[in-house]
Each structure stands twice: as structure tokens, then as C-alpha cells.
Design a protein around this motif. Sequence first.
Motif, PDB file in Angstrom:
ATOM      1  N   ALA A 182       5.646  -4.846  19.405  1.00 39.68           N
ATOM      2  CA  ALA A 182       5.107  -3.518  19.441  1.00 39.68           C
ATOM      3  C   ALA A 182       4.227  -3.123  18.291  1.00 39.68           C
ATOM      4  CB  ALA A 182       6.094  -2.561  19.523  1.00 39.68           C
ATOM      5  N   THR A 183       4.870  -3.631  16.985  1.00 34.83           N
ATOM      6  CA  THR A 183       4.182  -3.142  15.844  1.00 34.83           C
ATOM      7  C   THR A 183       2.771  -4.266  15.850  1.00 34.83           C
ATOM      8  OG1 THR A 183       5.968  -2.536  14.683  1.00 34.83           O
ATOM      9  CG2 THR A 183       4.303  -3.287  13.185  1.00 34.83           C
ATOM     10  N   ARG A 184       3.101  -5.391  16.159  1.00 32.38           N
ATOM     11  CA  ARG A 184       1.786  -6.325  15.949  1.00 32.38           C
ATOM     12  C   ARG A 184       0.782  -5.996  16.894  1.00 32.38           C
ATOM     13  NH1 ARG A 184      -1.039  -9.226  12.820  1.00 32.38           N
ATOM     14  NH2 ARG A 184      -2.161 -10.786  13.642  1.00 32.38           N
ATOM     15  N   LYS A 189      -4.662  -3.299  17.608  1.00 27.71           N
ATOM     16  CA  LYS A 189      -5.419  -2.093  18.246  1.00 27.71           C
ATOM     17  C   LYS A 189      -6.119  -1.169  17.331  1.00 27.71           C
ATOM     18  CE  LYS A 189      -4.834  -3.014  22.750  1.00 27.71           C
ATOM     19  NZ  LYS A 189      -5.912  -3.339  23.613  1.00 27.71           N
ATOM     20  N   MET A 190      -5.161  -0.829  16.230  1.00 26.75           N
ATOM     21  CA  MET A 190      -5.990   0.040  15.336  1.00 26.75           C
ATOM     22  C   MET A 190      -6.903  -0.322  14.203  1.00 26.75           C
ATOM     23  SD  MET A 190      -4.456   2.870  15.654  1.00 26.75           S
ATOM     24  CE  MET A 190      -4.810   3.867  14.190  1.00 26.75           C
ATOM     25  N   LYS A 191      -6.998  -1.697  14.020  1.00 34.85           N
ATOM     26  CA  LYS A 191      -7.890  -2.137  13.365  1.00 34.85           C
ATOM     27  C   LYS A 191      -9.296  -2.034  13.801  1.00 34.85           C
ATOM     28  CE  LYS A 191      -9.792  -6.499  11.333  1.00 34.85           C
ATOM     29  NZ  LYS A 191      -9.499  -8.150  11.243  1.00 34.85           N
ATOM     30  N   GLY A 192      -9.339  -2.302  15.127  1.00 34.93           N
ATOM     31  CA  GLY A 192     -10.630  -1.995  15.860  1.00 34.93           C
ATOM     32  C   GLY A 192     -10.851  -0.592  15.813  1.00 34.93           C
ATOM     33  N   ALA A 305       3.899  -0.456  10.227  1.00 28.74           N
ATOM     34  CA  ALA A 305       2.819  -0.457  11.119  1.00 28.74           C
ATOM     35  C   ALA A 305       1.790   0.728  10.641  1.00 28.74           C
ATOM     36  CB  ALA A 305       3.367  -0.225  12.611  1.00 28.74           C
ATOM     37  N   ASP A 306       2.475   1.816  10.304  1.00 25.68           N
ATOM     38  CA  ASP A 306       1.607   2.909   9.762  1.00 25.68           C
ATOM     39  C   ASP A 306       0.886   2.539   8.318  1.00 25.68           C
ATOM     40  OD1 ASP A 306       0.421   5.622  10.141  1.00 25.68           O
ATOM     41  OD2 ASP A 306       2.003   6.367   8.799  1.00 25.68           O
ATOM     42  N   LYS A 307       1.492   2.000   7.536  1.00 25.86           N
ATOM     43  CA  LYS A 307       1.128   1.474   6.222  1.00 25.86           C
ATOM     44  C   LYS A 307       0.231   0.327   6.601  1.00 25.86           C
ATOM     45  CE  LYS A 307       5.355   3.452   4.123  1.00 25.86           C
ATOM     46  NZ  LYS A 307       6.846   3.354   3.947  1.00 25.86           N
ATOM     47  N   PHE A 308       0.488  -0.456   7.495  1.00 29.61           N
ATOM     48  CA  PHE A 308      -0.600  -1.472   7.534  1.00 29.61           C
ATOM     49  C   PHE A 308      -2.117  -0.728   8.143  1.00 29.61           C
ATOM     50  CE2 PHE A 308       2.176  -5.244   8.110  1.00 29.61           C
ATOM     51  CZ  PHE A 308       1.481  -6.053   7.130  1.00 29.61           C
TER      52      PHE A 308
END
Length: 589
Positions: A182-184, A189-192, A305-308
Motif C-alpha cells: 500500500a505504501t509503495r 501516485k504521490m510523485k505524479g 510513506a508520508d515522509k517519502f
Amino acid sequence: MNATTQTPHKTSSLKKVMRFAKTYRSRFIWVIVFSIALSLFAAARPYLLKQTVDLYLIKKDHTGLLYYIGLMGGMLILEVAAQFYFVYWANWLGQDIVKDIRERLFAHISNFRMKFFDNEAVGRLVTRTVFDIESISKIFSQGLFMIISDMLKMLVILIVMFVMNWKLTLVVLLAMPLLVIATRIFQKKMKGAFEEVRTQVANLNTFVQERVTGMKIVQLFNRENIEYEKFKVINKKHNDAWQKNILYNSIFFPIADIISSLTLGFVIWYAGISILNLDPITEPGDMFAYLMFVPMLFNPLRQIADKFNEMQMGIVASDRVFELLDMQGNTQKNGATAAWHFKGELNFENVRFSYLENEEVIKGINLKIESGQTIAIVGSTGAGKSTIINLLNRFYEIDSGRITIDGTDIDHFTLDTLRRQIAIVLQDVFLFADTILNNITLNDPTITREKVVQASQAIGVHDFIMSLPGGYDYNVKERGVMLSSGQRQLIAFLRAYVSNPSILILDEATSSIDTYSEELIRNATDAITKDRTSIIIAHRLATIVNADTIIVMDKGKIVESGTHYELINRDAGYYKNLYYSQFAVETEE
């Protein structure tokens, strides 16, 4: 010459950012040390709780219970101290690195050719220099170090958990792949989403900056509603980009919480059954310890994930910043010879130049100006008058030919010393939101207030300045809006005069001003052009009749040259027609 922008991508932006961290190596090491300490303290507290329950609580040992409670309290204090220094030093390091990158970027942009600024929106540059660089600090304060700390914490906790109770640890590990997957997905998605957010932020900044700067035009032509509708479209795109970000966060974190809660419930159930069945591996203290261990293991994984995302935002921002820093083709070429005081002999030898490829603006100009001579350049709009000045100051690189000062090619001079010997007074004077004194000296420590006052008296503008509230300390506000166009011109003349240039250029400096200011400017012109090479680009031909030589340009070529009286008496001459047509218009007015 047309420069090709070069943007190499061989090295990742994160590696480039880390190069700036080398200056702060000792601080970097201390952040890592505190990160390791945090992981050890985090794992120690649940273990001490297990020991307290198994050794003293169940056995009702009051002395041992108090001792271990005090030990846990001391461990908590050490963890808080380590957390403080970790967060403080990580943010401190990030801000210092951002400071260094911002200084490097500003210095780099300051050396770009004018051609770059002709094609680049100011709002985008502001976004890169301010907002994007600030996002880079999150790589350290919210991203990289936090991720390293969380990973170390998870590793130490897993080791302690396996040592304490490998069965319960396996139960916990069964759920972790779901959270990792789920994190991956969330990270991709967040990168885009972040890239789209940064693009829309830049577009929004550009639009607002241009409209606020040109608000007078917007209002004069009743464009308020039209520009408002445009703003709504751009603002909607910005909002939509952030909505994606919000949506992905809203989906991921509840899923992560559900997985964590279900795992914790299953651990309690399994531990309870094992204790009731008198499993020798599982003790009552294990249940209490794992009630702490599971959140400590899952929360960092969820937060990673949030910190990523924070780090990804910083990396996306750094991509944009280093795209500018890697642009070498746009930087101006610098010579090696320092330019001291010039005699002022100028020579243009078959100079050709084009702003756009294959569209020449200057077409083989040959022009010689003697030392101390005052020449005027006239011609219709687009004839190439101002372009000659831009080339002399090396704002643009010529296509072919050469320009010399006192026999030396201007390409051989260092840019700062060359421009220090050339002063320009433009038609559109730019003043900073600062005092008159600082706008004159441009914060040059070698130009004192006394020198400015003496110079203003010499060219006849002292009385005008002293008539303003505060005199030389009067703040003219942004772009000098508190002054009239003629008053701004007078400040520009004084600015040029105190710099004591070898060569003076007046580019349409006497157009569109009132009669009173024109008289002051005419006196100032006489004072500052005396005994120095001067070039006057004039729209109003009556102001240059006393020039030593008048150069007439048309479509990038010199079509006539001579004194006013020579040119005015030339039959069917270009200057003669231009002069009398302008004189006729002024007479009608």
C-alpha cells in the motif's frame, strides 16, 4: 551567438543536494548519531515494561517496581533529549543547505544572458528561487533523516522482538507486506501529484506576478473581469492538483490504520491464548510490550510513506532548481582583463547581431567614436538603436564582427569591470522600494552621502531632492511610484553621474517628461556628458542638435552620419525628412 541550453542529467538531484551537505559533515554525523540513539531508546522502553511486569508487578515487588519505573522515566527523558537534538540539527542542516543553494542559484541567474530573461517568465524564476528551494529543506527536515531514523528504529525493534518472542513477531510480520504494498502504490501516485502541484504553483505565481505588475494596464483597458476569469481557470487547475494529493492521503492513511489496528488485535488475541495455554515462550509482559511494539513498528512504516512524499516534493523541487543551475549555455562569457578608466574610443567593426536565428537586427555596422565625443543615434522604432547599447554592455553576444574600446575587444574584459565603466540612463527608469540615497548608490559602500550630495548639487538636482519629505532618505516605494517620470529620470542621471563612468549612454532619457524636468535634465545632461564619451539615443531630435556626430539608422544599418547642420542641409536626406516631419507634428501640437 545563439546559445544552446545544456542540462545534463547524469547525476540525480538528490546526489547534487548531498554535495552541499559536505560542508556540514560534522553536523550530518551528529544527526545520524542521534538517530541511532533514538532507535535504541525506542526499543528499550517496551523491553523495560516487559521486565517490570514479569519480574516485579506479578511478583508484587514494590521496590523493584519503583526502580524500573524510575529507569523507564530516565530512559524517556534521554529519548526526549535525543529527539530534540535530532529534529533541531536536522532542520538546521536543511536550512543551511537551502541557504547555500539559494545563494548559488541567485548568483547563477544573475550571470545569465538577457536572452534568457527575454524568454523566461519572472514568476517561474521567483518560484524556483523561493518556493522550490524552500521545499528542498524538507529533504532533510521531514524526509531523508526522518526516514533513516524510522528505518533504524524499525530494525532495532524487530531484532528485540525476535529475541523476546519470535512467535508473536511472526504474527506481526504477516501483516507488514500489505502495508508495504500500500505504501509503495501511494508513493508512486504521490510523485505524479506533487509534480503537477509544482507546475500549477509556478503557473499561478507567474500569472499573479504579471497582473499585479501590470495592474495599471489591466484597469486602464477594463480588463478586470477578463483577467479574473483567466485567474479562476488557473486557480482551478491549481486546486485540482492539490485535490489529487488530498485524495491519495485520504485513501492511504485509513487503510494503514486499519491494517495496524487489526494486527494489534490479532497479537493481543494470540498472546492471550498463549498465556492461557501456559505457552513457555509467551509471558504476560510480552503482551504489554507488544502493545507498544506494534504501533512503534507500524506507525513509522505508515509515516515513511508520508515522509517519502515530503522528500519527493523536495526532490521534484530540486529537479527544477538544478535544471537552472545546470544551464551553462545561458551564462555570459567572462573575459580575463580588468577594465580600468577608459579613454573612451569606441569602434564597431562589421557587427552583426540577431535576437532570433536568421533574423538580423544589426546588419554589418561600422562605427567609430572618438574619445570624449558626444554622438547621437536616431532612427525609427526598430531601427536597432537600443540594440547597439545592449551589445556594447555585452547583454547579448554578437553573431560576428567585433566591438573594441580603446583598441581592446570588449570580450576580453571582465563583465563587472566593463559595466562599471559604462553608465546608462534609460527611458523607463527602474527604482527599488528603497530610499533615494540607496537608489542612487545602489548600496555601493564607496559612494558616500557627501559624494551624492556634492554630485546632485553639481548637476542641479539637489533642491528637487530636498523638497521631498525626508530628502535623500525619502522612500520611493516599489518601482519608484512615489515619483513622476521626470523625477525618476533625475534620480537615474544622478545615479549615472556618481558612478563616474568612462562612457555615458542616454537611451531615450529625455522623452515623455514635463517642461520643468526637461530643463533640469538638459542641465544635468550637459554636466555629466562633459569631457567623457557619450552616446545619446534620441526620439526628440531637438535635443541632439549640438551632438558632435549624429548617426542615422534604418532597419539595422547606418544610412547617414554627420552633424545636425550637415544632415539638415542634405537634399532628400533621411534625417532631414525625419526632423521636419517631427517638427511639423510638434508645431501642430
